[in-house]
Design a protein around this motif. Structure first.
Motif: not given
Lengths: 385, 298
Positions: A55, A236-238, A243-245
């Motif tokens: 992603t 930064v990604a999910r 839906g944590r980072l």
């Protein structure tokens, strides 16, 4: 545009750190658990991490995900594969990291009396024992010990075990010193009535990693994506459920430590560094059960080949099967659930010659067994017993 | 690319984000982080509050930004990710002065790390003053007062006053009126050791008894006495927001658009959100400030 990183697309380590908590839901639906809470898998499943990486690459290249999904020949597939065919990417891991250094799952042959004291290791017994598999040289410890509970080793600790020794206390990292479980209770809210919805109370167990603890993954085959110059060194990604980072950063590859085996060694132990998927459950593919006669008695073993050399599998120490499924974002449906042999499982082999042992160690150390190797499954380290 | 923002939340009323389970004598404790035991508000509760706000305001983009409701959860994911609300400054009563906003080096280090991850490069920490802190020593900004001894709850601290202007300026960005908050922090900020902060964060939060009464007889209902823990008004927390481009079918909205909609929930004239339980008795109202955002001009 962000500066081009100093490392090549050939092999690089992606490091993930949580911004707060992570949740990698075990393979059960929320509705199935009754009064119990859903726990987290740890380390996270490789597909979850690869999903976050793909992603990130797609977003960096400005891809339209709907086009990507609907076009089987979308150019991005040549750069980062698809959920079913990962090539050109190839993964190694995932693994835990502490202060930037890779950790390794403690081989399950290593046991202790309590809290890491009285360390010893299992080895196939001299006398075969009759069991449901036949007469087998089952793994045995010299004294009463119990398995280590969720333990990882430093590179030096892994080398010690592969050389036939036990790790020292400072080479061991217990899960409880690196990650805390955080039970959480949630409700669904009726936005109009401003009250909780009936039956939608859920409990989850999140993971809270301590400072300095992260998850790593070695990625190969990023050359094409790297050429675009759009892929930054960090971001930064999910990641995972709810839906944590995660903060990700890219680094040079962390290589597996090398082990020098004794020249006369004829007994090898292969330990899984990542979970493995075999067609026959715990038994590596290509191995068949064979009866041998030893001192006038039948003994069960499993014959097969490693690096094109004939070997006999004497026995194995395997952990509880790991169930992995997940959610397919592209098709909006759950993925097939399958069982894996967990990381840390160990297989004891006997060989015909020391020369074979050296050849197998050279060819198989860091190599992989079983299915889905591009996804990092079945990576082994070679040692002695 | 993902877009992100850091929000500062200042509680204006008591805030009760509960865990739904009792611990010891407290029937309704607040959410806390497992490893530090510091108070927090879980991301799911913060996201629920933002979603509820968008729903109340009747925004058409609700589903696109926050995701479909539970019954249609598999249609597509929401485009906005909301982190936990993490503690930055805890108000603690002081016996010889106005209350103090208390924090510690570990908490400031973490806030700086979070800010860096969101691309904010000028965040400050307190690593350089860490060595002077002990269980009975604290640090306050130079020029903020002349006391050399300060009481926090039942503990006495000798106070050192180095120049903390850069740190005060950074922390003031979490308040809605930055200049006024900087002045308040100058007089009321206090940095204690990590261990002492752990104690204060565990035991200096208000725990209040509640009862339920029979309206007709005006007596307490049998067994209707419970103790409820809250975060006090003036608690300062922060939340990380991260936005992807819309995941809804046939939508081409960008990540910047998603974040912009989320930030529009807190217009300058009414920058509030209600977090946690007991909304009908006025609890959980927080003032919101965008500390920094990757969208230009937000």
């Amino acid at each position: 545009m962000q500066p081009k990183p100093a490392f090549s697309g050939d092999a690089q380590t992606w490091q993930f750190e949580p911004l707060d908590t992570w949740f990698f839901r075990e393979s059960r639906p929320l509705e199935s658990v009754g009064g119990a809470q859903l726990t987290s898998q740890f380390p996270p499943p490789v597909r979850t991490l690869v999903g976050a990486i793909r992603t990130t690459i797609g977003d960096a290249l400005g891809v339209n995900w709907q086009d990507y999904q609907s076009q089987p020949d979308h150019p991005l597939r040549a750069q980062m594969g698809s959920p079913t065919e990962l090539a050109p990417l190839r993964i190694e891991g995932p693994y835990l990291m502490q202060n930037g250094q890779r950790l390794y799952p403690a081989p399950l042959v290593v046991m202790g009396k309590s809290e890491g004291t009285g360390m010893t290791r299992l080895a196939p017994s001299e006398t075969p024992v009759r069991c449901d598999l036949g007469r087998v040289h089952l793994p045995k410890a010299a004294e009463r010990v119990k398995p280590l509970d969720e333990c990882w080793l430093t590179a030096q600790g892994l080398v010690a075990v592969l050389e036939g020794k036990v790790p020292s206390e400072d080479q061991m990292c217990k899960a409880k010193s690196m990650v805390h479980a955080e039970p959480r209770l949630g409700i669904a809210l009726d936005g109009h009535a401003r009250r909780p919805l009936n039956g939608l109370l859920y409990q989850t167990r999140h993971l809270r990693l301590k400072e300095g603890v992260s998850v790593g993954l070695t990625v190969r085959g990023l050359d094409l994506a790297e050429k675009s110059g759009q892929l930054g060194p960090k971001g930064v990604a999910r990641l995972g459920g709810e839906g944590r980072l995660a903060a990700w950063s890219r680094h040079t590859e962390q290589k597996l430590p090398q082990v020098s085996l004794k020249q006369d060694a004829k007994r090898l132990m292969l330990t899984l560094l990542t979970p493995a998927r075999f067609s026959q459950g715990w038994l590596p593919d290509g191995f068949e059960q064979k009866q041998k006669t030893c001192n006038g008695e039948d003994v069960t073993g499993w014959c097969g080949k490693l690096a094109d050399r004939s070997v006999t599998l004497v026995c194995a120490v395997t952990g509880k099967p790991l169930r992995q499924g997940g959610w397919d974002m592209a098709t909006h449906q759950p993925r097939d659930l399958y069982g894996l042999v967990p990381a840390g499982s160990c297989y004891f082999f006997e060989l015909d010659s020391a020369e074979d042992a050296q050849a197998i160690a050279k060819a198989c150390h860091g190599g992989q067994l079983g299915h889905d190797q591009a996804w990092g499954y079945g990576q082994v380290a070679v040692g002695v017993w | 690319m993902m877009q992100h923002a850091l929000l500062g939340l200042t509680a204006e009323t008591s805030l009760h984000a509960g865990t739904g389970r009792r611990t010891g004598v407290i029937d309704l404790p607040i959410m806390r982080e497992a490893h530090t035991h510091w108070p927090c508000v879980y991301g799911s509760a913060v996201k629920g509050a933002l979603r509820s706000q968008a729903q109340r305001l009747g925004h058409a983009w609700l589903t696109e930004v926050f995701g479909p409701d539970t019954n249609n959860a598999s249609d597509h994911a929401g485009a906005l990710t909301v982190g936990d609300a993490r503690l930055l400054l805890l108000p603690v009563r002081s016996l010889n002065s106005h209350f103090k906003w208390v924090t510690c080096p570990a908490l400031l280090r973490r806030a700086k790390a979070d800010a860096l991850r969101l691309g904010i490069t000028d965040a400050q920490d307190a690593e350089d003053i860490k060595r002077v802190l002990s269980d009975d020593t604290a640090v306050a900004p130079h020029g903020g007062g002349s006391e050399t001894q300060v009481f926090l709850e039942e503990f006495s601290f000798s106070v050192q006053r180095p120049n903390l202007s850069a740190l005060v300026a950074w922390l003031a960005r979490f308040g809605t009126d930055e200049a006024a908050f900087a002045e308040q922090l100058k007089a009321q900020l206090m940095i204690v050791s990590d261990d002492m902060f752990n104690h204060l964060a565990s035991f200096a939060t208000p725990v209040t008894p509640h009862i339920a009464i029979h309206n007709d007889r005006k007596v307490v209902k049998d067994g209707a006495l419970w103790y409820e823990e809250t975060l006090p008004p003036d608690t300062v927390l922060y939340v990380a927001l991260a936005a992807n481009r819309s995941r809804a079918k046939d939508s081409a909205q960008s990540a910047a658009w998603v974040l912009e909609q989320a930030l529009s929930l807190f217009p300058q004239e009414r920058p509030y959100v209600q977090l946690g339980g007991n909304e009908t008795v006025g609890m959980g109202w927080c003032r919101v400030r965008t500390v920094d955002s990757s969208i230009k001009g937000a």
